[in-house]
Scaffold this motif. Sequence first.
Motif, short mmCIF file in Angstrom:
data_model
loop_
_atom_site.label_atom_id
_atom_site.label_comp_id
_atom_site.label_asym_id
_atom_site.label_seq_id
_atom_site.Cartn_x
_atom_site.Cartn_y
_atom_site.Cartn_z
N SER A 1 -8.15 0.74 5.72
CA SER A 1 -9.44 1.06 5.11
C SER A 1 -9.47 0.65 3.65
CB SER A 1 -9.70 2.57 5.20
OG SER A 1 -8.76 3.25 4.37
N GLY A 2 -10.67 0.58 3.11
CA GLY A 2 -10.83 0.30 1.68
C GLY A 2 -10.22 1.41 0.84
N THR A 3 -10.37 2.63 1.32
CA THR A 3 -9.79 3.77 0.61
C THR A 3 -8.27 3.61 0.50
OG1 THR A 3 -11.57 5.20 1.35
CG2 THR A 3 -9.52 6.29 0.68
N MET A 4 -7.62 3.19 1.59
CA MET A 4 -6.18 3.00 1.50
C MET A 4 -5.83 1.80 0.61
SD MET A 4 -3.02 2.63 4.24
CE MET A 4 -3.28 4.14 5.14
N LEU B 1 -9.49 -4.44 -9.20
CA LEU B 1 -10.90 -4.63 -8.83
C LEU B 1 -11.13 -4.06 -7.44
CD1 LEU B 1 -13.76 -5.85 -8.83
CD2 LEU B 1 -12.71 -8.09 -8.40
N ASP B 2 -11.99 -3.04 -7.36
CA ASP B 2 -12.45 -2.55 -6.06
C ASP B 2 -13.60 -3.47 -5.65
OD1 ASP B 2 -13.57 -1.34 -3.88
OD2 ASP B 2 -13.84 0.63 -4.82
N GLY B 3 -13.22 -4.49 -4.91
CA GLY B 3 -14.21 -5.49 -4.48
C GLY B 3 -14.61 -5.28 -3.03
N SER C 1 -14.78 -4.53 6.93
CA SER C 1 -15.52 -3.70 7.88
C SER C 1 -16.94 -3.39 7.44
CB SER C 1 -14.76 -2.40 8.09
OG SER C 1 -14.62 -1.74 6.85
N LYS C 2 -17.40 -3.94 6.32
CA LYS C 2 -18.77 -3.66 5.89
C LYS C 2 -19.66 -4.83 6.29
CE LYS C 2 -17.54 -0.09 2.78
NZ LYS C 2 -17.10 0.32 1.46
N GLY C 3 -20.23 -5.50 5.29
CA GLY C 3 -21.14 -6.61 5.62
C GLY C 3 -20.48 -7.71 6.45
C1 LIG Z 1 -16.70 1.52 1.30
C2 LIG Z 1 -16.06 1.41 -0.04
C3 LIG Z 1 -14.70 1.66 -0.22
C4 LIG Z 1 -13.80 2.24 0.85
O1 LIG Z 1 -13.89 1.74 2.08
P1 LIG Z 1 -13.51 2.56 3.42
O2 LIG Z 1 -13.08 1.45 4.29
O3 LIG Z 1 -14.75 3.24 3.83
O4 LIG Z 1 -12.39 3.49 3.12
C5 LIG Z 1 -14.18 1.47 -1.47
N1 LIG Z 1 -14.94 1.08 -2.48
C6 LIG Z 1 -16.26 0.85 -2.36
C7 LIG Z 1 -17.03 0.40 -3.53
C8 LIG Z 1 -16.87 1.02 -1.13
O5 LIG Z 1 -18.18 0.82 -1.02
#
Ligand SMILES: *Cc1c(COP(=O)(O)O)cnc(C)c1O
Length: 348
Positions: free
Chosen positions: A57-60, A169-171, A200-202
Amino acid sequence: MIDLRSDTVTLPTPEMREAIARAELGDDVYGEDPSVNRLEAMAASTMGKDAAMLVPSGTMGNLAAMLTHCARGTKAIVGSQSHTNLYEAGGASALGGIVLTAIANTEDGELDADELAHELGMPVDEHFAQPSLVVIENTHNRCGGAPIKLSHMAEVSDAAHRRKIRLHLDGARIFNAALALETTPREIASGADTVSFCLSKGLGCPVGSILCGSGEFIAGARRTRKVLGGGMRQAGIIAAAGIVALTTMVDRLAEDHQNARALAQGFALVAGLNVRPVKNRTNMVVFDVDGDADASRRFAAAMQQRGVLISPRAATSFRAVTHHGISRADVDRAVAAAAQAAGEVFGD
Ligand SMILES: *Cc1c(COP(=O)(O)O)cnc(C)c1O
Protein backbone atom coordinates in the motif's frame (compact mmCIF):
# COMPACT_ATOMS: atom_id res chain seq x y z
CA MET A 1 -23.49 3.21 -9.17
CA ILE A 2 -21.42 6.18 -10.31
CA ASP A 3 -18.75 5.98 -7.63
CA LEU A 4 -16.96 9.32 -7.32
CA ARG A 5 -15.71 8.76 -3.77
CA SER A 6 -12.13 7.97 -4.76
CA ASP A 7 -9.90 6.68 -7.53
CA THR A 8 -9.09 3.77 -5.20
CA VAL A 9 -12.37 2.11 -6.25
CA THR A 10 -11.04 1.35 -9.74
CA LEU A 11 -11.18 -2.28 -10.81
CA PRO A 12 -8.45 -4.04 -12.79
CA THR A 13 -8.78 -3.93 -16.58
CA PRO A 14 -9.34 -7.14 -18.60
CA GLU A 15 -5.71 -6.86 -19.74
CA MET A 16 -4.59 -6.80 -16.10
CA ARG A 17 -6.66 -9.86 -15.26
CA GLU A 18 -5.09 -11.63 -18.23
CA ALA A 19 -1.58 -10.61 -17.15
CA ILE A 20 -2.31 -11.74 -13.57
CA ALA A 21 -3.43 -15.14 -14.84
CA ARG A 22 -0.30 -15.58 -16.95
CA ALA A 23 2.25 -13.96 -14.61
CA GLU A 24 5.63 -15.63 -14.25
CA LEU A 25 6.14 -16.10 -10.50
CA GLY A 26 8.83 -16.84 -7.94
CA ASP A 27 9.54 -16.11 -4.27
CA ASP A 28 10.04 -12.36 -4.03
CA VAL A 29 11.46 -12.53 -0.49
CA TYR A 30 14.32 -14.45 -2.17
CA GLY A 31 14.32 -11.78 -4.92
CA GLU A 32 13.24 -14.47 -7.38
CA ASP A 33 9.91 -13.23 -8.70
CA PRO A 34 10.59 -12.20 -12.32
CA SER A 35 7.41 -10.15 -12.57
CA VAL A 36 8.22 -8.16 -9.43
CA ASN A 37 11.80 -7.65 -10.60
CA ARG A 38 10.57 -6.38 -13.95
CA LEU A 39 8.05 -4.00 -12.40
CA GLU A 40 10.62 -2.66 -9.93
CA ALA A 41 13.12 -2.01 -12.73
CA MET A 42 10.46 -0.22 -14.82
CA ALA A 43 9.34 1.86 -11.84
CA ALA A 44 12.89 2.86 -10.87
CA SER A 45 13.67 4.02 -14.39
CA THR A 46 10.35 5.88 -14.70
CA MET A 47 11.11 7.77 -11.49
CA GLY A 48 14.79 8.32 -12.32
CA LYS A 49 16.03 6.41 -9.26
CA ASP A 50 18.43 3.48 -9.02
CA ALA A 51 16.13 1.01 -7.31
CA ALA A 52 12.51 0.33 -6.39
CA MET A 53 10.52 -1.91 -4.07
CA LEU A 54 6.94 -3.13 -4.35
CA VAL A 55 4.85 -2.65 -1.21
CA PRO A 56 1.23 -3.58 -0.49
CA SER A 57 0.00 0.00 0.00
CA GLY A 58 0.92 3.65 -0.29
CA THR A 59 0.74 3.88 3.48
CA MET A 60 3.40 1.19 3.80
CA GLY A 61 5.51 2.91 1.13
CA ASN A 62 5.55 6.17 3.10
CA LEU A 63 6.01 4.36 6.42
CA ALA A 64 8.90 2.25 5.12
CA ALA A 65 10.47 5.43 3.74
CA MET A 66 10.17 7.30 7.04
CA LEU A 67 11.36 4.37 9.16
CA THR A 68 14.35 3.89 6.87
CA HIS A 69 15.26 7.59 6.70
CA CYS A 70 14.66 8.67 10.30
CA ALA A 71 16.28 7.67 13.60
CA ARG A 72 14.03 7.46 16.68
CA GLY A 73 13.44 10.84 18.29
CA THR A 74 14.13 12.79 15.11
CA LYS A 75 11.61 14.89 13.23
CA ALA A 76 9.90 14.14 9.96
CA ILE A 77 8.57 17.51 8.77
CA VAL A 78 5.24 17.03 7.00
CA GLY A 79 2.46 19.28 5.69
CA SER A 80 -0.44 19.75 8.11
CA GLN A 81 -2.88 18.67 5.37
CA SER A 82 -0.71 15.82 4.12
CA HIS A 83 -1.79 12.22 3.87
CA THR A 84 1.17 11.27 6.05
CA ASN A 85 0.00 13.61 8.79
CA LEU A 86 -3.73 12.91 8.64
CA TYR A 87 -4.45 9.50 7.20
CA GLU A 88 -1.66 7.10 8.08
CA ALA A 89 -2.71 6.39 11.66
CA GLY A 90 0.39 8.01 13.14
CA GLY A 91 2.43 5.00 12.02
CA ALA A 92 5.78 6.77 11.92
CA SER A 93 5.37 7.82 15.55
CA ALA A 94 3.78 4.59 16.73
CA LEU A 95 6.32 2.25 15.14
CA GLY A 96 9.41 4.40 14.63
CA GLY A 97 9.43 6.88 17.52
CA ILE A 98 9.56 9.58 14.86
CA VAL A 99 8.34 13.05 15.81
CA LEU A 100 5.83 13.86 13.08
CA THR A 101 6.10 17.63 12.86
CA ALA A 102 3.32 19.31 10.91
CA ILE A 103 3.90 22.68 9.24
CA ALA A 104 1.26 24.65 7.34
CA ASN A 105 0.26 23.75 3.82
CA THR A 106 -0.79 26.68 1.65
CA GLU A 107 -4.15 26.41 -0.11
CA ASP A 108 -2.26 25.12 -3.16
CA GLY A 109 -0.72 22.30 -1.12
CA GLU A 110 2.76 23.84 -0.94
CA LEU A 111 4.77 23.78 2.28
CA ASP A 112 4.82 27.15 4.03
CA ALA A 113 8.32 28.48 3.36
CA ASP A 114 8.75 30.32 6.69
CA GLU A 115 7.61 27.39 8.80
CA LEU A 116 9.85 25.06 6.80
CA ALA A 117 12.84 27.37 7.29
CA HIS A 118 12.06 27.56 11.03
CA GLU A 119 11.96 23.78 11.43
CA LEU A 120 15.04 23.22 9.29
CA GLY A 121 16.89 25.94 11.19
CA MET A 122 16.41 24.21 14.56
CA PRO A 123 19.67 24.86 16.46
CA VAL A 124 21.78 21.79 17.10
CA ASP A 125 21.16 21.68 20.83
CA GLU A 126 20.39 18.79 23.12
CA HIS A 127 16.98 20.29 23.92
CA PHE A 128 15.65 20.03 20.40
CA ALA A 129 14.58 17.01 18.43
CA GLN A 130 16.56 17.28 15.21
CA PRO A 131 14.95 17.19 11.77
CA SER A 132 15.87 14.15 9.69
CA LEU A 133 13.40 14.27 6.80
CA VAL A 134 10.98 16.49 4.88
CA VAL A 135 7.95 14.86 3.26
CA ILE A 136 6.19 16.60 0.38
CA GLU A 137 3.03 15.42 -1.41
CA ASN A 138 2.37 15.79 -5.16
CA THR A 139 -0.43 15.89 -6.25
CA HIS A 140 -1.80 17.13 -2.96
CA ASN A 141 -4.87 15.09 -2.10
CA ARG A 142 -6.40 17.19 0.68
CA CYS A 143 -5.66 20.44 -1.18
CA GLY A 144 -8.03 19.54 -4.01
CA GLY A 145 -5.62 17.29 -5.91
CA ALA A 146 -3.41 20.26 -6.75
CA PRO A 147 -0.19 19.52 -8.62
CA ILE A 148 2.77 21.10 -6.83
CA LYS A 149 4.85 23.10 -9.27
CA LEU A 150 8.44 22.22 -10.07
CA SER A 151 9.80 25.51 -8.71
CA HIS A 152 8.36 24.74 -5.26
CA MET A 153 9.65 21.17 -5.40
CA ALA A 154 13.12 22.59 -6.13
CA GLU A 155 12.91 25.17 -3.32
CA VAL A 156 11.98 22.53 -0.76
CA SER A 157 14.67 20.17 -2.03
CA ASP A 158 17.32 22.91 -1.84
CA ALA A 159 16.22 24.03 1.63
CA ALA A 160 16.37 20.47 2.98
CA HIS A 161 19.59 19.46 1.27
CA ARG A 162 21.38 22.63 2.37
CA ARG A 163 20.85 21.33 5.91
CA LYS A 164 21.81 17.77 4.84
CA ILE A 165 18.23 16.65 5.43
CA ARG A 166 16.61 14.26 3.02
CA LEU A 167 13.38 14.71 1.07
CA HIS A 168 10.71 12.05 0.55
CA LEU A 169 8.04 12.64 -2.08
CA ASP A 170 4.64 11.10 -1.44
CA GLY A 171 3.79 10.82 -5.11
CA ALA A 172 0.69 8.66 -4.67
CA ARG A 173 -0.72 10.44 -7.76
CA ILE A 174 2.55 11.58 -9.35
CA PHE A 175 1.35 10.60 -12.84
CA ASN A 176 -1.60 12.96 -12.45
CA ALA A 177 0.85 15.65 -11.37
CA ALA A 178 3.12 15.03 -14.36
CA LEU A 179 0.19 15.29 -16.74
CA ALA A 180 -1.11 18.51 -15.20
CA LEU A 181 2.36 20.09 -15.10
CA GLU A 182 3.23 18.84 -18.61
CA THR A 183 6.37 17.17 -17.35
CA THR A 184 7.59 13.70 -16.34
CA PRO A 185 7.45 11.91 -12.98
CA ARG A 186 11.25 11.72 -13.19
CA GLU A 187 11.49 15.52 -13.35
CA ILE A 188 9.05 15.97 -10.45
CA ALA A 189 10.99 13.46 -8.33
CA SER A 190 14.42 14.72 -9.36
CA GLY A 191 15.05 16.73 -6.18
CA ALA A 192 13.67 14.04 -3.87
CA ASP A 193 15.86 11.32 -2.39
CA THR A 194 12.96 8.88 -2.37
CA VAL A 195 9.53 8.76 -3.97
CA SER A 196 6.50 6.52 -3.46
CA PHE A 197 3.55 6.17 -5.82
CA CYS A 198 0.34 4.15 -5.97
CA LEU A 199 -0.50 1.58 -8.62
CA SER A 200 -3.93 1.13 -7.11
CA LYS A 201 -5.48 4.56 -7.69
CA GLY A 202 -5.89 6.16 -11.10
CA LEU A 203 -3.62 3.50 -12.61
CA GLY A 204 -6.29 0.93 -11.80
CA CYS A 205 -4.35 -1.91 -10.15
CA PRO A 206 -6.12 -3.97 -7.51
CA VAL A 207 -3.22 -3.64 -5.02
CA GLY A 208 0.21 -2.13 -4.74
CA SER A 209 2.51 0.84 -4.41
CA ILE A 210 6.17 1.39 -5.16
CA LEU A 211 8.96 3.03 -3.18
CA CYS A 212 12.00 4.22 -5.19
CA GLY A 213 15.41 5.49 -4.12
CA SER A 214 19.12 4.73 -4.23
CA GLY A 215 20.26 1.12 -4.25
CA GLU A 216 21.57 1.45 -0.71
CA PHE A 217 18.36 3.05 0.53
CA ILE A 218 16.14 0.39 -1.03
CA ALA A 219 18.31 -2.36 0.48
CA GLY A 220 17.59 -0.82 3.88
CA ALA A 221 13.93 -0.36 3.03
CA ARG A 222 13.63 -4.08 2.20
CA ARG A 223 14.61 -4.85 5.78
CA THR A 224 12.03 -2.30 7.02
CA ARG A 225 9.37 -3.84 4.79
CA LYS A 226 10.16 -7.25 6.29
CA VAL A 227 9.73 -5.81 9.79
CA LEU A 228 6.33 -4.44 8.77
CA GLY A 229 5.22 -7.82 7.45
CA GLY A 230 5.21 -6.54 3.89
CA GLY A 231 7.57 -9.12 2.40
CA MET A 232 5.31 -10.99 -0.01
CA ARG A 233 6.12 -14.29 -1.71
CA GLN A 234 4.64 -14.78 -5.22
CA ALA A 235 3.92 -11.07 -5.44
CA GLY A 236 4.21 -11.24 -9.23
CA ILE A 237 0.43 -11.67 -9.13
CA ILE A 238 0.35 -8.03 -8.02
CA ALA A 239 3.29 -6.87 -10.12
CA ALA A 240 1.81 -8.24 -13.34
CA ALA A 241 -1.05 -5.75 -13.06
CA GLY A 242 1.47 -3.02 -12.21
CA ILE A 243 3.37 -3.63 -15.43
CA VAL A 244 0.14 -3.32 -17.42
CA ALA A 245 -0.65 -0.12 -15.47
CA LEU A 246 2.67 1.52 -16.31
CA THR A 247 2.40 0.56 -19.97
CA THR A 248 -1.32 1.18 -20.67
CA MET A 249 -2.91 3.30 -17.95
CA VAL A 250 -0.76 6.42 -17.69
CA ASP A 251 -1.74 8.34 -20.83
CA ARG A 252 -5.45 7.79 -20.29
CA LEU A 253 -5.34 9.85 -17.07
CA ALA A 254 -5.91 12.83 -19.39
CA GLU A 255 -9.47 11.61 -19.77
CA ASP A 256 -9.95 11.71 -15.98
CA HIS A 257 -8.68 15.29 -15.88
CA GLN A 258 -11.06 16.33 -18.68
CA ASN A 259 -13.93 14.61 -16.89
CA ALA A 260 -13.06 16.37 -13.62
CA ARG A 261 -13.13 19.72 -15.43
CA ALA A 262 -16.52 18.88 -16.92
CA LEU A 263 -17.79 17.78 -13.52
CA ALA A 264 -16.56 21.00 -11.89
CA GLN A 265 -18.21 23.10 -14.61
CA GLY A 266 -21.47 21.16 -14.23
CA PHE A 267 -21.54 21.37 -10.42
CA ALA A 268 -20.68 25.09 -10.59
CA LEU A 269 -24.02 25.74 -12.34
CA VAL A 270 -26.03 23.97 -9.62
CA ALA A 271 -27.62 26.36 -7.09
CA GLY A 272 -26.57 25.35 -3.57
CA LEU A 273 -23.19 23.93 -4.61
CA ASN A 274 -20.01 25.99 -4.50
CA VAL A 275 -17.06 24.45 -6.31
CA ARG A 276 -13.68 25.34 -4.83
CA PRO A 277 -11.55 26.86 -7.54
CA VAL A 278 -8.17 25.27 -8.31
CA LYS A 279 -5.42 26.68 -10.50
CA ASN A 280 -4.67 23.43 -12.28
CA ARG A 281 -7.30 20.72 -11.89
CA THR A 282 -6.30 17.06 -11.92
CA ASN A 283 -8.91 14.38 -11.16
CA MET A 284 -10.66 15.91 -8.16
CA VAL A 285 -13.50 18.32 -7.50
CA VAL A 286 -13.97 19.69 -3.99
CA PHE A 287 -17.20 21.58 -3.32
CA ASP A 288 -19.08 23.10 -0.42
CA VAL A 289 -22.83 22.96 -0.05
CA ASP A 290 -25.23 25.57 1.33
CA GLY A 291 -26.83 24.92 4.68
CA ASP A 292 -25.73 22.96 7.71
CA ALA A 293 -24.26 19.51 8.32
CA ASP A 294 -27.73 17.97 8.33
CA ALA A 295 -28.61 19.45 4.94
CA SER A 296 -25.26 18.22 3.71
CA ARG A 297 -26.03 14.67 4.82
CA ARG A 298 -29.44 14.84 3.13
CA PHE A 299 -27.75 16.03 -0.08
CA ALA A 300 -25.36 13.04 -0.04
CA ALA A 301 -28.27 10.68 0.60
CA ALA A 302 -30.28 12.24 -2.26
CA MET A 303 -27.26 11.76 -4.54
CA GLN A 304 -26.95 8.15 -3.46
CA GLN A 305 -30.64 7.55 -4.19
CA ARG A 306 -29.89 8.71 -7.72
CA GLY A 307 -26.95 6.33 -8.01
CA VAL A 308 -24.09 8.75 -7.31
CA LEU A 309 -21.58 8.32 -4.47
CA ILE A 310 -19.45 11.24 -3.24
CA SER A 311 -17.05 11.47 -0.36
CA PRO A 312 -17.74 13.75 2.65
CA ARG A 313 -14.71 15.89 3.40
CA ALA A 314 -15.92 18.04 6.29
CA ALA A 315 -19.33 18.93 7.73
CA THR A 316 -20.50 20.74 4.59
CA SER A 317 -17.96 19.84 1.93
CA PHE A 318 -17.45 16.92 -0.42
CA ARG A 319 -14.91 15.46 -2.78
CA ALA A 320 -15.69 13.87 -6.14
CA VAL A 321 -12.92 12.02 -7.96
CA THR A 322 -12.88 10.93 -11.60
CA HIS A 323 -11.16 7.71 -12.63
CA HIS A 324 -11.06 4.82 -15.06
CA GLY A 325 -14.55 3.67 -14.04
CA ILE A 326 -16.16 7.03 -14.83
CA SER A 327 -17.14 7.96 -18.38
CA ARG A 328 -18.16 11.34 -19.74
CA ALA A 329 -21.77 10.13 -19.75
CA ASP A 330 -21.41 9.29 -16.03
CA VAL A 331 -20.24 12.87 -15.44
CA ASP A 332 -23.36 14.21 -17.15
CA ARG A 333 -25.56 11.88 -15.11
CA ALA A 334 -23.81 12.95 -11.89
CA VAL A 335 -24.39 16.63 -12.71
CA ALA A 336 -28.07 15.96 -13.45
CA ALA A 337 -28.37 14.03 -10.17
CA ALA A 338 -26.71 16.91 -8.29
CA ALA A 339 -29.17 19.42 -9.79
CA GLN A 340 -32.13 17.29 -8.66
CA ALA A 341 -30.66 16.50 -5.23
CA ALA A 342 -29.76 20.14 -4.58
CA GLY A 343 -33.23 21.26 -5.71
CA GLU A 344 -34.76 18.82 -3.23
CA VAL A 345 -32.51 19.76 -0.30
CA PHE A 346 -31.60 23.42 -0.80
CA GLY A 347 -34.52 24.64 -2.94
CA ASP A 348 -37.59 26.21 -1.36
C1 LIG B 1 -3.91 7.13 -1.12
C2 LIG B 1 -2.73 7.91 -0.65
C3 LIG B 1 -1.71 7.31 0.09
C4 LIG B 1 -1.78 5.91 0.64
O1 LIG B 1 -2.23 4.94 -0.15
P1 LIG B 1 -2.94 3.59 0.38
O2 LIG B 1 -2.55 2.65 -0.70
O3 LIG B 1 -4.38 3.90 0.46
O4 LIG B 1 -2.34 3.21 1.68
C5 LIG B 1 -0.63 8.08 0.42
N1 LIG B 1 -0.55 9.35 0.06
C6 LIG B 1 -1.52 9.98 -0.64
C7 LIG B 1 -1.35 11.40 -1.01
C8 LIG B 1 -2.65 9.27 -1.01
O5 LIG B 1 -3.62 9.90 -1.67
